[in-house]
Design an enzyme around this catalytic site. Structure first.
Site, PDB file in Angstrom:
ATOM      1  N   THR A 108       0.625  -1.261   0.012  1.00  0.00           N
ATOM      2  CA  THR A 108      -0.149  -0.105   0.039  1.00  0.00           C
ATOM      3  C   THR A 108       0.943   1.126   0.003  1.00  0.00           C
ATOM      4  O   THR A 108       1.874   1.294   0.723  1.00  0.00           O
ATOM      5  CB  THR A 108      -0.944  -0.113   1.219  1.00  0.00           C
ATOM      6  OG1 THR A 108      -1.887  -1.009   1.136  1.00  0.00           O
ATOM      7  CG2 THR A 108      -1.746   1.193   1.436  1.00  0.00           C
ATOM      8  N   VAL A 167     -13.443  -4.010   1.139  1.00  0.00           N
ATOM      9  CA  VAL A 167     -12.924  -2.556   1.089  1.00  0.00           C
ATOM     10  C   VAL A 167     -12.350  -2.542   2.263  1.00  0.00           C
ATOM     11  O   VAL A 167     -12.652  -2.898   3.375  1.00  0.00           O
ATOM     12  CB  VAL A 167     -13.980  -1.491   0.923  1.00  0.00           C
ATOM     13  CG1 VAL A 167     -13.635  -0.184   1.165  1.00  0.00           C
ATOM     14  CG2 VAL A 167     -14.847  -1.741  -0.376  1.00  0.00           C
ATOM     15  N   GLY A 199      -6.471  -3.574   7.153  1.00  0.00           N
ATOM     16  CA  GLY A 199      -7.466  -2.603   6.820  1.00  0.00           C
ATOM     17  C   GLY A 199      -8.476  -2.463   8.182  1.00  0.00           C
ATOM     18  O   GLY A 199      -9.004  -1.756   8.395  1.00  0.00           O
TER      19      GLY A 199
END
Length: 333
Positions: free
Chosen positions: A204, A233, A258
């Site tokens: 990322t 997501v 995440g």
């Protein structure tokens, strides 16, 4: 370095006329993802990643040193990293369980708290560009999947499109195949998800910056986790989780698991600790990595309103770069 140990790097840059003299007053930090130690990579791969990080930092420093805005620096740096297959953002993004790419990105303006994000996009070459257009061209913050693609259609002069396969690299294919074999051997979804979550979030990218006008900005872009469920997501497009910027406090970008960043509102929590708890940026980042996230969950970079830079990770490593108007220019793991 012990996997899961906390590594914190702090760069102090007091924005006084004495400290900077006639030099432009700016600061920038970038990351290429937490989780991977340099010695776990081939020398060629490590050198290639470091060179890309150096080039990205040079781009951002040039924009800021010439009086450009923090938003422009953040967007331009992340576009460069999205186009570099060393990272898990744009070209080189990981593949999901369906063998496709779903990309996420967000950007935030610390001057007015305006922000924009896209999630689950599959044909937008540079998701960070689309995220900024969501911020400037709509009244919304986050557009997802088909809605984001339709918005990109309306912005065809500024948002470049590619086929989904354009993002694919041999490395991404091999890692997906490896995880699928693990799943077949283990016959355990929970085991596969554990292996995936702790080893496949590396890459990322993020950038935070303070410009000579005193404005902060932050941005983050990712392909997510290898073998993630279709439609998953993460934190990168969630303002307050993976990205946050406020001129009152700081600009923050995160990298890691995440779900953990979302649960703990990590990026916002760093800013909130500074605003309400009167902690320093370095203290807030360290506290979140040690006390809110689990070991090996990820890393953070930040720049505060005075130009102090702090970066940290509780993983085996995090490729990062920092620069400021005093001449500091460093890339490290």
């Amino acid at each position: 370095m012990r996997f899961g140990s906390l590594v914190l790097v702090v760069v102090l840059a007091c924005f006084s006329s004495t400290a900077f003299g006639d030099e432009p007053k700016f600061a920038i930090a970038i990351h290429g993802g937490a989780g991977s130690a340099k010695d776990a990579m081939s020398p060629e791969a490590a050198a290639s990643s470091e060179k890309a990080m150096m080039n990205a930092l040079t781009i951002g420093k040039k924009i800021l040193s010439e009086g450009g805005t923090s938003l422009d620096a953040v967007e331009t740096v992340i576009v460069f990293l999205e186009n570099d297959s060393n990272f898990n953002a744009g070209k080189g993004a990981v593949l999901n369980a369906a063998g496709k790419h779903e990309l996420d990105a967000s950007i935030m303006n610390g001057e007015n708290l305006q922000c924009g994000a896209v999630a689950g996009v599959s044909t937008i070459k540079n998701p960070i560009v689309a995220a900024r257009r969501v911020m400037t061209e709509t009244r919304h913050v986050l557009l997802a999947a088909g809605g984001a693609e339709a918005f990109a259609d309306s912005q065809e002069s500024t948002i470049e499109r590619v086929e989904n396969g354009w993002f694919t690299t041999q490395k991404a294919i091999e890692r997906l195949e490896q995880l699928r074999k693990m799943e077949a051997i283990e016959n355990s979804t929970s085991q596969t998800e554990r292996l995936t979550s702790k080893t496949d979030y590396m890459g990322t990218v993020g950038c935070v910056a303070l410009d000579s006008h005193g404005n902060l900005a932050a941005g983050t872009s990712t392909g997510g986790m290898t073998n993630k469920k279709f439609g998953r997501v993460g934190d990168s497009p969630i303002v307050g989780a993976g990205t946050y910027a406020d001129n009152k406090t700081c600009a923050v970008s995160g990298t890691g698991i995440g779900e953990q960043y979302i649960r703990n509102a990590v990026a916002y929590n760093v800013a909130a600790q500074m605003q309400y708890g009167k902690t320093s940026l370095a203290e807030a980042i360290e506290d979140n990595l040690e006390n809110r996230l689990d070991p090996a969950d990820g890393g953070l970079i930040g720049v505060d309103k005075d130009g102090n830079i702090a970066t940290g990770t509780n993983t085996a490593g995090m490729l990062r770069g920092v620069a400021d108007g005093k001449g500091r220019f460093e890339v490290s793991w």
